[in-house]
Design an enzyme around this catalytic site. Structure first.
Site, mmCIF file in Angstrom:
data_model
loop_
_atom_site.group_PDB
_atom_site.id
_atom_site.type_symbol
_atom_site.label_atom_id
_atom_site.label_comp_id
_atom_site.label_asym_id
_atom_site.label_seq_id
_atom_site.Cartn_x
_atom_site.Cartn_y
_atom_site.Cartn_z
ATOM 1 N N PRO A 96 -10.996 52.247 30.286
ATOM 2 C CG PRO A 96 -10.292 54.552 31.113
ATOM 3 C CD PRO A 96 -10.803 52.968 31.430
ATOM 4 C CG ASP A 97 -10.972 54.310 23.785
ATOM 5 O OD1 ASP A 97 -11.206 55.504 24.495
ATOM 6 O OD2 ASP A 97 -11.502 54.210 22.851
ATOM 7 C CG PHE A 98 -5.018 54.416 24.924
ATOM 8 C CD1 PHE A 98 -4.145 54.959 26.161
ATOM 9 C CD2 PHE A 98 -4.979 53.040 24.911
ATOM 10 C CE1 PHE A 98 -3.355 53.799 26.791
ATOM 11 C CE2 PHE A 98 -4.572 52.340 25.503
ATOM 12 C CZ PHE A 98 -3.668 52.574 26.601
ATOM 13 N NE ARG A 99 -3.893 57.793 19.816
ATOM 14 C CZ ARG A 99 -3.316 56.552 20.480
ATOM 15 N NH1 ARG A 99 -4.136 55.584 20.688
ATOM 16 N NH2 ARG A 99 -2.073 56.708 20.863
ATOM 17 C CG ASN A 121 -5.848 46.155 24.560
ATOM 18 O OD1 ASN A 121 -5.726 47.026 23.931
ATOM 19 N ND2 ASN A 121 -7.185 45.429 24.398
ATOM 20 C CG ASP A 171 -6.659 44.811 29.115
ATOM 21 O OD1 ASP A 171 -6.222 43.558 28.526
ATOM 22 O OD2 ASP A 171 -7.461 45.518 28.456
ATOM 23 C CG HIS A 228 1.602 48.164 22.399
ATOM 24 N ND1 HIS A 228 0.762 49.337 22.132
ATOM 25 C CD2 HIS A 228 2.656 48.230 21.232
ATOM 26 C CE1 HIS A 228 0.842 49.651 20.793
ATOM 27 N NE2 HIS A 228 1.862 49.050 20.101
ATOM 28 N NE ARG A 274 -17.733 54.086 20.391
ATOM 29 C CZ ARG A 274 -18.513 53.297 21.489
ATOM 30 N NH1 ARG A 274 -19.776 53.002 21.115
ATOM 31 N NH2 ARG A 274 -17.734 52.933 22.456
#
Ligand code: OAD
Length: 402
Positions: free
Chosen positions: A128-131, A202, A204, A221, A318
């Protein structure tokens, strides 16, 4: 409001959250930067101080430290409205955004491409993304008992109570997700000799896993690959830290006994040294591609404003974000909105790269003996090894300028 127009907005907090925070004792902690993270006590308590720090930062922000620059606390009603607004039609759209950029690339005008990415490139891998309202990580933190979502990545909060982050870390540790088409598209840019650098927010590790070499990648990050003391920064074996966290233990520093954490950059911490490659890269870029980020976190968000004024910038997301919300768009700005994986597939097809990317995905997945994501089906994990190929050559048949 875009990060560019108002880069240092304070995090707004709800009353109930403030009440909760006032119960917590203040934590004393130094940051990696020369500036102290805590100003002399103003009697505000830990989170009051945090708010004061953010307000002070409107005057003098330390651009090495990570902070929120966007509309602020996603739990506020205003932000919820923004979430709704994000689903509404874009405010500005360039005609044929993708087509214009493809034309430039085919003309051979883009040989130093910088790619800027965020969590939206990994949602197709099942992360999932964050926001994103409803599905984003920050909308699903009830179980972690944090006063506001971003507290889970706040170093002062962690200093006081590492448990919420450690519980989340068990889920976030890389290993169970596979790179998707979008990661391989970026890798293909490298393969074609066009990638100057990819700057990712990211944590990940999927850029590495799909074989983008270290020297082409800035994990702005941080990552889980190393670990250190959050107070004195003494390095700590990352595997040992992971084992402790997975077992529900708290790893502690061999030097000062403070809590150790993976070297993921938290709010209030400095970005890694490698991030400063941007001072060299962005002025050199001849195309900037921005994918899957809300551009709400500084200093990263402001990077997109540091390319030369005539350099084309392409946002694939998006929603329109950051400077791409401006009406009209800056000349040379292009926006292609919609599901990122579909957009990137279309982009690759227009460039004539789709077959190469599918082939690349298949060969790497086979090499690592794992189910393929070529058709969008999720893999079940595998070795955390990346192909360290540094092939920057461009074959005559696959060069975009042909
Ligand atoms: P956000 O969640 O803020 O933004 C992700 C963006 O990607 C949003 O604009 C989404 O609409 C878009 N998006 C998501 N899935 C998409 C899809 N399938 N197709 C198209 N667009 C899609 O994530 P980031 O901008 O990466 O920091 O967040 C930045 C930082 O905030 C993170 O690095 C994290 C967080 O606090 C740390 O964890 C340290």
């Amino acid at each position: 409001m875009s990060a560019e127009i108002l880069p240092h907005v304070k995090i707004r907090m709800s009353k109930s959250n403030e009440d909760k925070r006032s119960l917590r004792p203040a934590a004393v902690r130094k940051t990696r930067s020369s500036r102290s993270a805590e100003s002399p006590d103003s009697g505000l308590g830990q989170y009051g101080k945090q708010r004061k720090k953010q307000s002070d930062s409107a005057l003098a922000q330390d651009l090495r430290q990570m902070s929120v620059s966007g509309p602020g606390d996603p739990t506020s009603s205003e932000e919820k409205q923004l979430g709704q607004h994000q689903n509404s039609p874009p405010v500005a759209k360039s005609a044929g955004g993708l087509a214009s950029v493809v034309r430039l690339m085919k003309l051979g005008r883009c040989k130093n491409v910088v790619v800027v990415t965020g969590a939206g490139i990994s949602t197709a891998s099942g992360i999932p993304d964050f926001r994103s309202p409803g599905t984003g990580l920050y909308a699903n933190l009830e179980a972690y008992d944090v006063p506001y979502p971003e507290a889970i990545f706040n170093v002062d909060y962690f200093s006081n109570d590492p448990q919420p982050f450690f519980s989340l870390a068990k889920v976030l540790y890389p290993g169970s997700h596979r790179p998707n088409y979008i990661h391989y598209f970026i890798r293909m840019l490298h393969h074609k000799g066009l990638l100057l650098r990819v700057y990712t927010q990211n944590i990940d590790g999927l850029e590495k896993l799909c074989g983008i070499p270290d020297d082409k990648l800035v994990e702005a990050h941080g990552s889980f690959v190393t670990a250190s003391c959050h107070l004195c920064y003494t390095p700590y074996p990352a595997e040992e830290a992971k084992r402790a966290i997975m077992n529900g233990d708290i790893p502690s520093c061999t030097f000062c006994a403070a809590t150790v954490k993976p070297d993921v950059v938290f709010f209030g911490e400095d970005l890694p040294q490698k991030y400063f490659l941007h001072t060299k890269d962005f002025p050199k870029a001849d195309l900037l591609i921005i994918m899957g980020t809300s551009l709400q976190i500084e200093p990263f968000a402001s990077l997109v404003n540091t390319v030369r004024s005539k350099v084309p910038r392409l946002l694939l997301n998006r929603h329109a974000v950051g400077p791409f919300q401006r009406v009209p768009l800056r000349r040379g700005d292009h926006v292609e909105l919609g599901d990122l994986e579909n957009t990137v597939r279309r982009f690759a097809e227009m460039l004539g790269w789709n077959d190469d990317i599918v082939e690349l995905m298949k060969s790497l997945e086979q090499e690592q003996h794992i189910p393929t994501l070529v058709n969008g089906t999720s893999g079940t994990g595998g070795e955390d090894e990346s192909d360290s190929e540094t092939d920057s050559k461009c074959s005559a048949s696959s060069c975009p300028s042909n």
